[in-house]
Design a protein around this motif. Sequence first.
Motif, short mmCIF file in Angstrom:
data_model
loop_
_atom_site.label_atom_id
_atom_site.label_comp_id
_atom_site.label_asym_id
_atom_site.label_seq_id
_atom_site.Cartn_x
_atom_site.Cartn_y
_atom_site.Cartn_z
N VAL A 21 0.83 -1.20 0.00
CA VAL A 21 0.00 0.00 0.00
C VAL A 21 0.86 1.26 0.00
N SER A 22 0.46 2.20 -0.85
CA SER A 22 1.08 3.52 -0.88
C SER A 22 -0.03 4.52 -0.57
N ASN A 23 0.25 5.53 0.21
CA ASN A 23 -0.81 6.51 0.50
C ASN A 23 -0.86 7.62 -0.54
N LEU A 47 -1.41 -7.24 3.87
CA LEU A 47 -1.29 -5.81 3.60
C LEU A 47 0.06 -5.35 4.12
N SER A 48 0.80 -4.63 3.32
CA SER A 48 2.14 -4.21 3.69
C SER A 48 2.33 -2.73 3.37
N ALA A 49 3.05 -2.01 4.24
CA ALA A 49 3.30 -0.59 3.99
C ALA A 49 4.55 -0.12 4.73
N LEU A 50 5.10 0.96 4.22
CA LEU A 50 6.26 1.62 4.84
C LEU A 50 5.88 3.04 5.25
N GLY A 51 6.50 3.50 6.32
CA GLY A 51 6.40 4.91 6.72
C GLY A 51 4.99 5.45 6.88
N MET A 52 4.72 6.54 6.16
CA MET A 52 3.44 7.24 6.30
C MET A 52 2.25 6.43 5.79
N ALA A 53 2.49 5.40 4.98
CA ALA A 53 1.39 4.58 4.45
C ALA A 53 0.89 3.58 5.49
N ILE A 54 1.55 3.46 6.63
CA ILE A 54 1.14 2.52 7.68
C ILE A 54 -0.28 2.82 8.15
N ALA A 55 -0.60 4.10 8.33
CA ALA A 55 -1.95 4.47 8.78
C ALA A 55 -3.01 4.00 7.79
N ALA A 61 -7.42 -2.50 7.12
CA ALA A 61 -7.65 -3.69 7.94
C ALA A 61 -8.86 -3.49 8.86
N GLU A 62 -8.98 -2.33 9.46
CA GLU A 62 -10.10 -2.06 10.37
C GLU A 62 -11.43 -2.02 9.64
N GLU A 97 3.19 -5.24 8.43
CA GLU A 97 2.54 -6.26 7.61
C GLU A 97 1.37 -6.79 8.43
N ILE A 98 0.18 -6.74 7.85
CA ILE A 98 -1.01 -7.26 8.52
C ILE A 98 -1.59 -8.36 7.64
#
Length: 128
Positions: A21-23, A47-55, A61-62, A97-98
């Motif tokens: 995922v990229s934001n 689902l995987s993300a780095l940095g600011m895309a974590i949110a 997921a929620e 990673e979720i």
Amino acid sequence: MATLAAAAPAEEPPKKNRIQVSNTKKPLFFYVNLAKRYIQQHNEVELSALGMAIATVVTIAEILKNNGLATEKRVLTSTVGMKDENKGRLVQKAKIEIVLGKSEKFDHLMTPPTTTESAAAAAADDKK
């Protein structure tokens, strides 16, 4: 904005059910709908993300969990070293990673109601 490249070129091959995922690239519900499709096909999605895309990943997921479509299987957090190509040095980035699995209600929730079911639901709503 600095472009980041992975410091370790030997990465694992991409999984068929992983969404990175990229934001900045796609809207939130693009990822939500893609995750639904992956769960349908593979019974789970990562689902995987780095940095600011974590949110963004946490939000996706929620949404899936709160709508009864997925259950949380695993959450992994780590820090990865990335090469900042503009500055030529290594920077640390947070990573998440979720892994979500298919819920028991997934198939029922994803199947559109038949015309008789929707007519019965509308009639029930009218009586309220």
